[in-house]
Motif scaffolding. Structure first.
Motif, PDB file in Angstrom:
ATOM      1  N   GLN A 145     -22.015  38.557 -39.123  1.00  0.00           N
ATOM      2  CA  GLN A 145     -23.644  38.286 -38.813  1.00  0.00           C
ATOM      3  C   GLN A 145     -24.473  39.069 -39.752  1.00  0.00           C
ATOM      4  O   GLN A 145     -25.699  38.911 -40.236  1.00  0.00           O
ATOM      5  N   ALA A 146     -23.712  40.260 -40.634  1.00  0.00           N
ATOM      6  CA  ALA A 146     -24.663  40.313 -41.985  1.00  0.00           C
ATOM      7  C   ALA A 146     -24.545  39.617 -42.686  1.00  0.00           C
ATOM      8  O   ALA A 146     -25.773  39.343 -43.201  1.00  0.00           O
ATOM      9  N   VAL A 147     -23.790  38.630 -43.475  1.00  0.00           N
ATOM     10  CA  VAL A 147     -23.675  38.259 -44.120  1.00  0.00           C
ATOM     11  C   VAL A 147     -24.931  36.916 -44.244  1.00  0.00           C
ATOM     12  O   VAL A 147     -25.376  36.577 -44.530  1.00  0.00           O
ATOM     13  N   ARG A 148     -25.395  36.787 -42.839  1.00  0.00           N
ATOM     14  CA  ARG A 148     -24.898  35.089 -42.290  1.00  0.00           C
ATOM     15  C   ARG A 148     -26.952  35.431 -42.524  1.00  0.00           C
ATOM     16  O   ARG A 148     -27.949  34.754 -43.639  1.00  0.00           O
ATOM     17  N   TYR A 149     -27.248  36.737 -42.804  1.00  0.00           N
ATOM     18  CA  TYR A 149     -28.777  36.295 -43.373  1.00  0.00           C
ATOM     19  C   TYR A 149     -28.768  37.061 -44.448  1.00  0.00           C
ATOM     20  O   TYR A 149     -29.978  36.742 -45.042  1.00  0.00           O
ATOM     21  N   ALA A 150     -27.995  38.472 -44.469  1.00  0.00           N
ATOM     22  CA  ALA A 150     -27.844  38.945 -46.168  1.00  0.00           C
ATOM     23  C   ALA A 150     -27.929  38.383 -47.087  1.00  0.00           C
ATOM     24  O   ALA A 150     -29.008  38.489 -47.771  1.00  0.00           O
ATOM     25  N   ILE A 151     -27.121  37.256 -47.225  1.00  0.00           N
ATOM     26  CA  ILE A 151     -27.081  36.016 -48.690  1.00  0.00           C
ATOM     27  C   ILE A 151     -28.078  35.151 -48.250  1.00  0.00           C
ATOM     28  O   ILE A 151     -28.570  34.759 -49.679  1.00  0.00           O
ATOM     29  N   ALA A 152     -28.752  34.643 -47.672  1.00  0.00           N
ATOM     30  CA  ALA A 152     -30.269  34.007 -47.876  1.00  0.00           C
ATOM     31  C   ALA A 152     -31.046  35.031 -48.297  1.00  0.00           C
ATOM     32  O   ALA A 152     -32.177  34.442 -49.225  1.00  0.00           O
ATOM     33  N   ASN A 153     -31.130  36.519 -47.914  1.00  0.00           N
ATOM     34  CA  ASN A 153     -32.553  36.891 -47.920  1.00  0.00           C
ATOM     35  C   ASN A 153     -32.214  37.805 -49.913  1.00  0.00           C
ATOM     36  O   ASN A 153     -33.255  37.534 -50.722  1.00  0.00           O
ATOM     37  N   LEU A 154     -30.915  37.668 -49.962  1.00  0.00           N
ATOM     38  CA  LEU A 154     -30.723  37.873 -51.238  1.00  0.00           C
ATOM     39  C   LEU A 154     -30.833  36.458 -52.340  1.00  0.00           C
ATOM     40  O   LEU A 154     -31.359  37.184 -53.553  1.00  0.00           O
ATOM     41  N   MET A 155     -30.562  35.474 -52.154  1.00  0.00           N
ATOM     42  CA  MET A 155     -30.516  34.825 -53.099  1.00  0.00           C
ATOM     43  C   MET A 155     -32.071  34.553 -52.715  1.00  0.00           C
ATOM     44  O   MET A 155     -32.514  33.729 -54.228  1.00  0.00           O
ATOM     45  N   ALA A 156     -33.177  34.544 -52.154  1.00  0.00           N
ATOM     46  CA  ALA A 156     -34.643  34.647 -51.952  1.00  0.00           C
ATOM     47  C   ALA A 156     -35.355  35.386 -53.172  1.00  0.00           C
ATOM     48  O   ALA A 156     -36.464  34.882 -53.059  1.00  0.00           O
ATOM     49  N   GLY A 157     -34.800  36.663 -53.420  1.00  0.00           N
ATOM     50  CA  GLY A 157     -35.069  37.553 -53.855  1.00  0.00           C
ATOM     51  C   GLY A 157     -35.294  39.279 -53.103  1.00  0.00           C
ATOM     52  O   GLY A 157     -35.942  39.717 -53.901  1.00  0.00           O
ATOM     53  N   ASN A 158     -35.110  38.963 -52.312  1.00  0.00           N
ATOM     54  CA  ASN A 158     -35.494  40.249 -51.458  1.00  0.00           C
ATOM     55  C   ASN A 158     -34.002  41.182 -51.580  1.00  0.00           C
ATOM     56  O   ASN A 158     -33.166  41.160 -51.893  1.00  0.00           O
ATOM     57  N   GLY A 159     -35.165  42.529 -50.649  1.00  0.00           N
ATOM     58  CA  GLY A 159     -34.257  43.703 -50.363  1.00  0.00           C
ATOM     59  C   GLY A 159     -33.497  43.283 -49.412  1.00  0.00           C
ATOM     60  O   GLY A 159     -33.867  42.225 -47.975  1.00  0.00           O
ATOM     61  N   VAL A 160     -32.230  44.151 -48.798  1.00  0.00           N
ATOM     62  CA  VAL A 160     -32.049  44.264 -46.990  1.00  0.00           C
ATOM     63  C   VAL A 160     -31.415  45.685 -46.485  1.00  0.00           C
ATOM     64  O   VAL A 160     -30.405  46.253 -47.419  1.00  0.00           O
ATOM     65  N   LEU A 161     -32.228  45.262 -45.617  1.00  0.00           N
ATOM     66  CA  LEU A 161     -31.610  46.598 -45.093  1.00  0.00           C
ATOM     67  C   LEU A 161     -30.564  45.715 -43.706  1.00  0.00           C
ATOM     68  O   LEU A 161     -30.730  45.200 -43.397  1.00  0.00           O
ATOM     69  N   LEU A 162     -29.482  46.719 -42.753  1.00  0.00           N
ATOM     70  CA  LEU A 162     -28.618  46.401 -42.344  1.00  0.00           C
ATOM     71  C   LEU A 162     -28.341  48.374 -41.231  1.00  0.00           C
ATOM     72  O   LEU A 162     -27.717  48.731 -41.525  1.00  0.00           O
ATOM     73  N   LYS A 163     -29.203  47.442 -39.899  1.00  0.00           N
ATOM     74  CA  LYS A 163     -28.783  48.391 -39.092  1.00  0.00           C
ATOM     75  C   LYS A 163     -27.546  47.652 -38.247  1.00  0.00           C
ATOM     76  O   LYS A 163     -27.725  46.911 -37.061  1.00  0.00           O
ATOM     77  N   HIS A 164     -25.961  48.219 -38.429  1.00  0.00           N
ATOM     78  CA  HIS A 164     -25.270  47.298 -37.498  1.00  0.00           C
ATOM     79  C   HIS A 164     -24.579  48.108 -35.698  1.00  0.00           C
ATOM     80  O   HIS A 164     -24.776  48.917 -36.166  1.00  0.00           O
ATOM     81  N   ALA A 165     -23.490  47.306 -35.552  1.00  0.00           N
ATOM     82  CA  ALA A 165     -23.180  47.846 -33.991  1.00  0.00           C
ATOM     83  C   ALA A 165     -22.751  49.314 -34.486  1.00  0.00           C
ATOM     84  O   ALA A 165     -21.722  48.938 -35.150  1.00  0.00           O
ATOM     85  N   GLU A 166     -22.900  49.867 -33.618  1.00  0.00           N
ATOM     86  CA  GLU A 166     -22.226  51.166 -33.802  1.00  0.00           C
ATOM     87  C   GLU A 166     -19.911  50.976 -34.505  1.00  0.00           C
ATOM     88  O   GLU A 166     -19.651  51.756 -34.866  1.00  0.00           O
ATOM     89  N   ILE A 167     -19.743  50.016 -33.205  1.00  0.00           N
ATOM     90  CA  ILE A 167     -18.550  49.962 -33.120  1.00  0.00           C
ATOM     91  C   ILE A 167     -17.149  49.021 -34.068  1.00  0.00           C
ATOM     92  O   ILE A 167     -16.592  49.094 -34.074  1.00  0.00           O
ATOM     93  N   CYS A 168     -18.496  48.938 -35.433  1.00  0.00           N
ATOM     94  CA  CYS A 168     -17.932  47.657 -36.568  1.00  0.00           C
ATOM     95  C   CYS A 168     -18.622  48.742 -37.924  1.00  0.00           C
ATOM     96  O   CYS A 168     -18.762  47.732 -39.238  1.00  0.00           O
ATOM     97  N   THR A 169     -18.708  49.916 -37.227  1.00  0.00           N
ATOM     98  CA  THR A 169     -19.765  50.723 -38.832  1.00  0.00           C
ATOM     99  C   THR A 169     -18.806  50.134 -39.860  1.00  0.00           C
ATOM    100  O   THR A 169     -19.504  50.080 -41.156  1.00  0.00           O
ATOM    101  N   GLY A 170     -17.361  50.643 -39.333  1.00  0.00           N
ATOM    102  CA  GLY A 170     -16.609  50.430 -41.030  1.00  0.00           C
ATOM    103  C   GLY A 170     -16.898  49.277 -41.479  1.00  0.00           C
ATOM    104  O   GLY A 170     -16.452  49.354 -43.239  1.00  0.00           O
ATOM    105  N   SER A 171     -16.893  48.060 -40.612  1.00  0.00           N
ATOM    106  CA  SER A 171     -16.991  46.752 -41.145  1.00  0.00           C
ATOM    107  C   SER A 171     -18.244  46.578 -42.707  1.00  0.00           C
ATOM    108  O   SER A 171     -18.171  45.953 -43.045  1.00  0.00           O
TER     109      SER A 171
END
Length: 465
Positions: A145-171
């Protein structure tokens, strides 16, 4: 701004198979949240000036680092949300493939375009990054879920913030570490350990230029409205109730085998799981007999065990919600062909379940069942099956089983009101093809190059004659 504010609890993780606590993570104060956003924006101001080749090199390295740490990452995801270990490994492979494909395709997708204008002038369209993109992501695919939008936006030249679900914070934190170990500049991908009130404040902040969210339709409506207040563009990938049509000329054996896999994949907790099975009268009895027998054979157990077919649900409340939907459906006329009983003992397990006699007005027909429960719906013929499939407020994915592939393709193109259609197979996502839905399943697209252009400024530069 309440700089002294710190949420009154930490983010915690728990193993849903054992119900044992895993870890605890202190949440950010408001001051820490704003500092993290500002650091991400500062990293973006440098990253936006890098070449496509430089970005692609980092993305390729991220893919390699994901593969190198696959076993470690897969085990963490399984501990945090209960998916089968093999499904976790497959998820890391998909993430690495997304990195590779985006690195290869990105320079072409994002390349400048030139146009000859009707009055003789020349036009240039450049696809400029816009800034920091904020992603709010769920727990069912902690890496993907994080890679799906992050990698595309990093390729586009953007910065990326992630608020993940609590239960997978470690991931989420492990993903950040992998990105930086692969050479991504520090702070360019930042994990925000914040609560909902802080998240709303982040959406409103002038340095956040776009918001992407995956989750329920209800949550998507709230996030979309909040972003709209501040004129922020959004991409929303929301829930669904995907219908798989078993037409009169279907290969029933193939349909049974595929629909079992499509329903229980990721413990049945996937937006594009096969959920409603719309079966024509001509093959209904044969399909139900085979499908019920196959679902009865599904092995429920420890997700770390290689012989397990179905692991636990991710949280106790999710299991309770699913069981409540089953019971309400039965009260309104559905019949349990197999499963449907809440298991005793430790772990948030729920058996592979098949409901028949599913009709409008039942949760099994109208709502998304986010767990290993299949809704089987009888259709008079192929035309009726297509009508039933479209009789939903959702429209993310779906499937068609037919020996006439050309006709199935025509139905998919012309009549199926959904974002993705799988013919004679089930699939989650592929880097090369767009991913997204219609109606209450959201809007916007990821993958297939589309995700790279959701949050860019298509800047028109016109030159004189």
């Amino acid at each position: 701004m309440k700089d002294s504010h710190r949420p009154d609890r930490a983010l915690t993780t728990q193993n849903p198979a054992t119900e044992e606590p895993l870890d605890s993570y202190p949440m950010m104060t408001d001051a820490e949240m704003h500092a993290a956003l500002e650091a991400c924006h500062a990293a973006f101001t440098d990253w936006r000036l890098t070449s496509f080749a430089e970005r692609a090199e980092v993305l390729t390295a991220i893919g390699a680092k994901l593969r190198a740490r696959k076993e470690e990452f897969a085990a963490l995801m399984t501990r945090e949300m209960g998916k089968r270990l093999q499904d976790s490994r497959d998820e890391i492979d998909l993430c690495a493939a997304i990195c590779d494909w985006t690195a290869k395709a990105g320079p072409e997708v994002l390349a400048d375009e030139t146009r000859e204008l009707q009055d003789g002038r020349k036009g240039l369209i450049t696809k400029a990054p816009i800034g920091v993109i904020y992603g709010i992501q769920p727990w069912n695919f902690p890496a993907y879920q994080a890679v799906r939008y992050a990698i595309a936006n990093l390729m586009a030249g953007n910065g990326v913030l992630l608020k993940h679900a609590e239960i997978c914070t470690g991931s989420g934190l492990m993903l950040r570490d992998i990105f930086e170990q692969a050479g991504l500049p520090e702070n360019l991908f930042t994990v925000m350990l914040i609560d909902h009130d802080q998240s709303d404040e982040l959406i409103a902040h002038k340095l956040v230029r776009g918001v992407t969210m995956t989750g329920s339709a209800k949550s998507g409506s709230i996030i979309g409205a909040k972003a709209g207040e501040h004129l922020k563009k959004t991409v929303l990938e929301l829930g669904s109730n995907d219908a798989y049509l078993v037409l009169e000329d279907a290969d029933v054996e193939l349909a049974v085998k595929t629909c079992v896999a499509g329903r229980i994949y990721n413990n049945g907790q996937t937006c594009v799981n096969a959920k409603r099975f719309v079966v024509t009268e001509a093959v209904y009895d044969a399909f139900v007999e085979g499908y019920v027998a196959a679902m009865k054979d599904v092995t429920l157990g420890d997700p770390m065990d290689e012989d397990t077919d179905l692991g636990p649900m991710a949280r106790k409340d999710l299991r309770e919600t699913l069981h409540d939907q089953v019971e309400k459906s039965v009260a309104k006329g559905a019949k349990i062909a197999v499963g449907g009983k809440m298991p005793e003992g430790t772990g948030y397990y729920y058996p592979a379940t098949v409901l028949t006699d599913v009709r409008p007005g039942q949760p099994a027909y109208d709502e998304e069942l986010f767990g290993p429960v299949a809704s089987v719906i009888r259709a008079k013929d192929d035309e009726d099956a297509m009508r039933i499939a479209n009789d939903s407020r959702f429209g993310l994915g779906g499937g068609i089983f037919s020996r006439n592939e050309a006709r199935a393709q025509d139905l998919a193109k012309t009549h199926f009101d959904t974002g993705m259609v799988f013919i004679n197979h089930f699939n989650l996502a592929t880097p090369e093809m767009p991913f997204g839905g219609v109606k209450d399943s959201g809007y916007g697209r990821e993958h297939g190059g589309f995700g790279m252009t959701e949050f860019i400024n298509a800047k028109a530069i016109t030159l004189p004659k």
